[in-house]
Design a protein around this motif. Structure first.
Motif, PDB file in Angstrom:
ATOM      1  N   ARG A  78       0.832  -1.211   0.000  1.00  0.00           N
ATOM      2  CA  ARG A  78       0.000   0.000   0.000  1.00  0.00           C
ATOM      3  C   ARG A  78       0.864   1.257   0.000  1.00  0.00           C
ATOM      4  NH1 ARG A  78      -3.118  -3.040   3.707  1.00  0.00           N
ATOM      5  NH2 ARG A  78      -2.123  -1.969   5.456  1.00  0.00           N
ATOM      6  N   ALA A  79       2.004   1.166   0.667  1.00  0.00           N
ATOM      7  CA  ALA A  79       2.895   2.334   0.712  1.00  0.00           C
ATOM      8  C   ALA A  79       3.526   2.613  -0.654  1.00  0.00           C
ATOM      9  CB  ALA A  79       3.986   2.106   1.750  1.00  0.00           C
ATOM     10  N   ARG A  80       3.748   1.541  -1.441  1.00  0.00           N
ATOM     11  CA  ARG A  80       4.377   1.721  -2.748  1.00  0.00           C
ATOM     12  C   ARG A  80       3.384   2.208  -3.785  1.00  0.00           C
ATOM     13  NH1 ARG A  80       6.804  -3.261  -1.488  1.00  0.00           N
ATOM     14  NH2 ARG A  80       5.355  -4.308  -2.898  1.00  0.00           N
ATOM     15  N   GLN A  81       2.182   1.594  -3.808  1.00  0.00           N
ATOM     16  CA  GLN A  81       1.192   1.970  -4.811  1.00  0.00           C
ATOM     17  C   GLN A  81      -0.185   1.494  -4.370  1.00  0.00           C
ATOM     18  OE1 GLN A  81       2.508  -0.060  -8.323  1.00  0.00           O
ATOM     19  NE2 GLN A  81       1.725  -2.034  -7.688  1.00  0.00           N
ATOM     20  N   PRO A  82      -1.243   2.146  -4.835  1.00  0.00           N
ATOM     21  CA  PRO A  82      -2.600   1.727  -4.486  1.00  0.00           C
ATOM     22  C   PRO A  82      -2.896   0.327  -5.011  1.00  0.00           C
ATOM     23  CG  PRO A  82      -2.571   3.919  -5.473  1.00  0.00           C
ATOM     24  CD  PRO A  82      -1.222   3.325  -5.694  1.00  0.00           C
ATOM     25  N   VAL A  83      -3.837  -0.344  -4.371  1.00  0.00           N
ATOM     26  CA  VAL A  83      -4.248  -1.671  -4.829  1.00  0.00           C
ATOM     27  C   VAL A  83      -4.924  -1.551  -6.185  1.00  0.00           C
ATOM     28  CG1 VAL A  83      -5.706  -3.663  -4.311  1.00  0.00           C
ATOM     29  CG2 VAL A  83      -4.535  -2.455  -2.463  1.00  0.00           C
ATOM     30  N   ALA A  84      -4.615  -2.454  -7.091  1.00  0.00           N
ATOM     31  CA  ALA A  84      -5.219  -2.438  -8.417  1.00  0.00           C
ATOM     32  C   ALA A  84      -6.732  -2.546  -8.318  1.00  0.00           C
ATOM     33  CB  ALA A  84      -4.658  -3.594  -9.258  1.00  0.00           C
ATOM     34  N   LEU A  85      -7.415  -1.857  -9.218  1.00  0.00           N
ATOM     35  CA  LEU A  85      -8.876  -1.830  -9.165  1.00  0.00           C
ATOM     36  C   LEU A  85      -9.473  -3.221  -9.347  1.00  0.00           C
ATOM     37  CD1 LEU A  85      -9.570   1.419 -11.241  1.00  0.00           C
ATOM     38  CD2 LEU A  85      -9.574   1.127  -8.744  1.00  0.00           C
ATOM     39  N   THR A  86      -8.776  -4.082 -10.063  1.00  0.00           N
ATOM     40  CA  THR A  86      -9.292  -5.434 -10.321  1.00  0.00           C
ATOM     41  C   THR A  86      -9.010  -6.390  -9.159  1.00  0.00           C
ATOM     42  OG1 THR A  86      -7.242  -5.996 -11.463  1.00  0.00           O
ATOM     43  CG2 THR A  86      -9.059  -5.175 -12.816  1.00  0.00           C
ATOM     44  N   GLN A  87      -8.297  -5.931  -8.157  1.00  0.00           N
ATOM     45  CA  GLN A  87      -7.905  -6.810  -7.053  1.00  0.00           C
ATOM     46  C   GLN A  87      -8.769  -6.517  -5.829  1.00  0.00           C
ATOM     47  OE1 GLN A  87      -3.910  -6.379  -5.349  1.00  0.00           O
ATOM     48  NE2 GLN A  87      -3.611  -8.569  -5.718  1.00  0.00           N
ATOM     49  N   THR A  88      -9.497  -7.520  -5.375  1.00  0.00           N
ATOM     50  CA  THR A  88     -10.344  -7.357  -4.193  1.00  0.00           C
ATOM     51  C   THR A  88      -9.479  -7.417  -2.934  1.00  0.00           C
ATOM     52  OG1 THR A  88     -10.715  -9.733  -3.950  1.00  0.00           O
ATOM     53  CG2 THR A  88     -12.228  -8.517  -5.408  1.00  0.00           C
ATOM     54  N   PRO A  89     -10.000  -6.928  -1.788  1.00  0.00           N
ATOM     55  CA  PRO A  89      -9.233  -7.008  -0.537  1.00  0.00           C
ATOM     56  C   PRO A  89      -8.815  -8.429  -0.189  1.00  0.00           C
ATOM     57  CG  PRO A  89     -11.058  -5.487  -0.289  1.00  0.00           C
ATOM     58  CD  PRO A  89     -11.239  -6.135  -1.632  1.00  0.00           C
ATOM     59  N   SER A  90      -9.702  -9.392  -0.439  1.00  0.00           N
ATOM     60  CA  SER A  90      -9.359 -10.782  -0.117  1.00  0.00           C
ATOM     61  C   SER A  90      -8.249 -11.298  -1.017  1.00  0.00           C
ATOM     62  CB  SER A  90     -10.598 -11.679  -0.245  1.00  0.00           C
ATOM     63  OG  SER A  90     -11.098 -11.655  -1.574  1.00  0.00           O
ATOM     64  N   MET A  91      -8.264 -10.875  -2.293  1.00  0.00           N
ATOM     65  CA  MET A  91      -7.200 -11.277  -3.214  1.00  0.00           C
ATOM     66  C   MET A  91      -5.865 -10.673  -2.791  1.00  0.00           C
ATOM     67  SD  MET A  91      -9.236 -10.863  -6.840  1.00  0.00           S
ATOM     68  CE  MET A  91      -7.738 -10.959  -7.804  1.00  0.00           C
ATOM     69  N   ALA A  92      -5.903  -9.389  -2.392  1.00  0.00           N
ATOM     70  CA  ALA A  92      -4.681  -8.715  -1.955  1.00  0.00           C
ATOM     71  C   ALA A  92      -4.122  -9.383  -0.701  1.00  0.00           C
ATOM     72  CB  ALA A  92      -4.964  -7.242  -1.693  1.00  0.00           C
ATOM     73  N   ARG A  93      -5.015  -9.769   0.204  1.00  0.00           N
ATOM     74  CA  ARG A  93      -4.583 -10.429   1.437  1.00  0.00           C
ATOM     75  C   ARG A  93      -3.954 -11.784   1.143  1.00  0.00           C
ATOM     76  NH1 ARG A  93      -8.754  -9.468   3.944  1.00  0.00           N
ATOM     77  NH2 ARG A  93      -9.949 -11.353   3.494  1.00  0.00           N
ATOM     78  N   ALA A  94      -4.549 -12.532   0.223  1.00  0.00           N
ATOM     79  CA  ALA A  94      -4.020 -13.854  -0.126  1.00  0.00           C
ATOM     80  C   ALA A  94      -2.627 -13.733  -0.752  1.00  0.00           C
ATOM     81  CB  ALA A  94      -4.967 -14.559  -1.088  1.00  0.00           C
ATOM     82  N   VAL A  95      -2.455 -12.733  -1.616  1.00  0.00           N
ATOM     83  CA  VAL A  95      -1.144 -12.522  -2.247  1.00  0.00           C
ATOM     84  C   VAL A  95      -0.105 -12.158  -1.189  1.00  0.00           C
ATOM     85  CG1 VAL A  95       0.168 -11.014  -3.796  1.00  0.00           C
ATOM     86  CG2 VAL A  95      -2.064 -11.888  -4.500  1.00  0.00           C
ATOM     87  N   ALA A  96      -0.484 -11.263  -0.265  1.00  0.00           N
ATOM     88  CA  ALA A  96       0.441 -10.830   0.783  1.00  0.00           C
ATOM     89  C   ALA A  96       0.843 -11.987   1.682  1.00  0.00           C
ATOM     90  CB  ALA A  96      -0.197  -9.720   1.614  1.00  0.00           C
ATOM     91  N   GLU A  97      -0.111 -12.849   2.032  1.00  0.00           N
ATOM     92  CA  GLU A  97       0.190 -13.992   2.898  1.00  0.00           C
ATOM     93  C   GLU A  97       1.104 -14.992   2.189  1.00  0.00           C
ATOM     94  OE1 GLU A  97      -3.598 -15.500   4.059  1.00  0.00           O
ATOM     95  OE2 GLU A  97      -3.928 -13.930   5.582  1.00  0.00           O
ATOM     96  N   LYS A  98       0.899 -15.167   0.879  1.00  0.00           N
ATOM     97  CA  LYS A  98       1.758 -16.069   0.111  1.00  0.00           C
ATOM     98  C   LYS A  98       3.184 -15.534   0.055  1.00  0.00           C
ATOM     99  CE  LYS A  98       2.138 -18.376  -4.369  1.00  0.00           C
ATOM    100  NZ  LYS A  98       1.517 -18.554  -5.720  1.00  0.00           N
ATOM    101  N   LEU A  99       3.319 -14.227  -0.163  1.00  0.00           N
ATOM    102  CA  LEU A  99       4.644 -13.612  -0.191  1.00  0.00           C
ATOM    103  C   LEU A  99       5.338 -13.722   1.159  1.00  0.00           C
ATOM    104  CD1 LEU A  99       3.876 -10.383  -2.279  1.00  0.00           C
ATOM    105  CD2 LEU A  99       5.249 -12.348  -3.012  1.00  0.00           C
ATOM    106  N   ALA A 100       4.575 -13.510   2.232  1.00  0.00           N
ATOM    107  CA  ALA A 100       5.150 -13.601   3.579  1.00  0.00           C
ATOM    108  C   ALA A 100       5.631 -15.011   3.869  1.00  0.00           C
ATOM    109  CB  ALA A 100       4.120 -13.162   4.615  1.00  0.00           C
ATOM    110  N   ALA A 101       4.833 -16.018   3.496  1.00  0.00           N
ATOM    111  CA  ALA A 101       5.205 -17.410   3.744  1.00  0.00           C
ATOM    112  C   ALA A 101       6.493 -17.767   3.008  1.00  0.00           C
ATOM    113  CB  ALA A 101       4.072 -18.334   3.317  1.00  0.00           C
TER     114      ALA A 101
END
Length: 221
Positions: A78-101
């Motif tokens: 979020r600090a780098r750039q806004p969430v893409a309009l096509t990406q829902t909050p749940s999709m963004a959360r899933a991507v973030a959790e995958k990256l963290a893992a």
């Protein structure tokens, strides 16, 4: 010196491996020393159990970074750039959790590469899995060792409840990733559970053997 009977075998073993005084006093009635404990560990009927104890000692003495969470990656995104309009909050959360893992796995691998006992222990676990005819034995052994050394859930850090972002405080909601157990799921299903149980058995055998030899070494009371 190994003189405090209130210490656990693990605590005593950790102290002995770091000791600079490895003199051995064989006189009758002499107090037990760090050398006595190391000798007892060397005579353990479960060498892999003693090796696992040694590995855990090395792990405890290493520098550990706090596991990264999905919230950390989401905040950085979020600090780098806004969430893409096509990406829902749940999709963004899933991507973030995958990256963290994935980030946490890489960090764990980097840390474990500095543990001196790791190669020998991983080799023995791999051989045991091969005896059981488990596929991808080396991969399973590595994953089980990472879980065994750091079993706490990365989301709640072993505290069983969700952590409030940016505060570090616990909420009243149970942690969903770990099901409020505070622990990561044992990897690789049945093969992983079988190896985890075998590792626990080896450690208990080593712990018991070391304790008995310490109390009966050299005819001391």
């Amino acid at each position: 010196m190994y003189q405090d009977e209130r210490r656990t075998i693990e605590e005593s073993y950790a102290s002995a491996t770091a000791s600079s005084d490895l003199r051995c006093d064989t006189r009758e009635g002499a107090p037990r020393s760090d050398t006595d404990l190391l000798i007892a560990a060397g005579w353990s009927p479960s060498r892999i159990g003693a090796a696992l104890l040694r590995l855990h000692t090395e792990w405890d003495g290493a520098e550990h970074l706090r596991p990264t969470t999905g919230a950390d990656f989401a905040q950085a995104a979020r600090a780098r750039q806004p969430v893409a309009l096509t990406q829902t909050p749940s999709m963004a959360r899933a991507v973030a959790e995958k990256l963290a893992a994935e980030f946490n796995r890489q960090q764990a691998k980097a840390l474990m590469s500095h543990l001196k006992s790791m190669p020998a222990v991983r080799e023995q676990l791999t051989l045991q899995l091969l005896k059981w005819k488990v596929e991808d034995a080396e991969q399973v052994a590595g994953a089980l060792l990472r879980w065994w050394l750091a079993p706490n859930c990365h989301a709640c850090h072993g505290r069983k409840f969700e952590v409030i972002p940016d505060t570090g405080r616990l909420s009243s909601k149970q942690c969903k990733p770990c099901g409020a157990t505070g622990k990561l799921r044992i990897p690789h299903g049945e093969a992983g559970r079988r190896l985890a149980n075998w590792m626990d058995m080896c450690v208990q055998l080593a712990r018991t053997s070391i304790g008995k030899r310490l109390h009966n070494s050299m005819g001391r009371v």
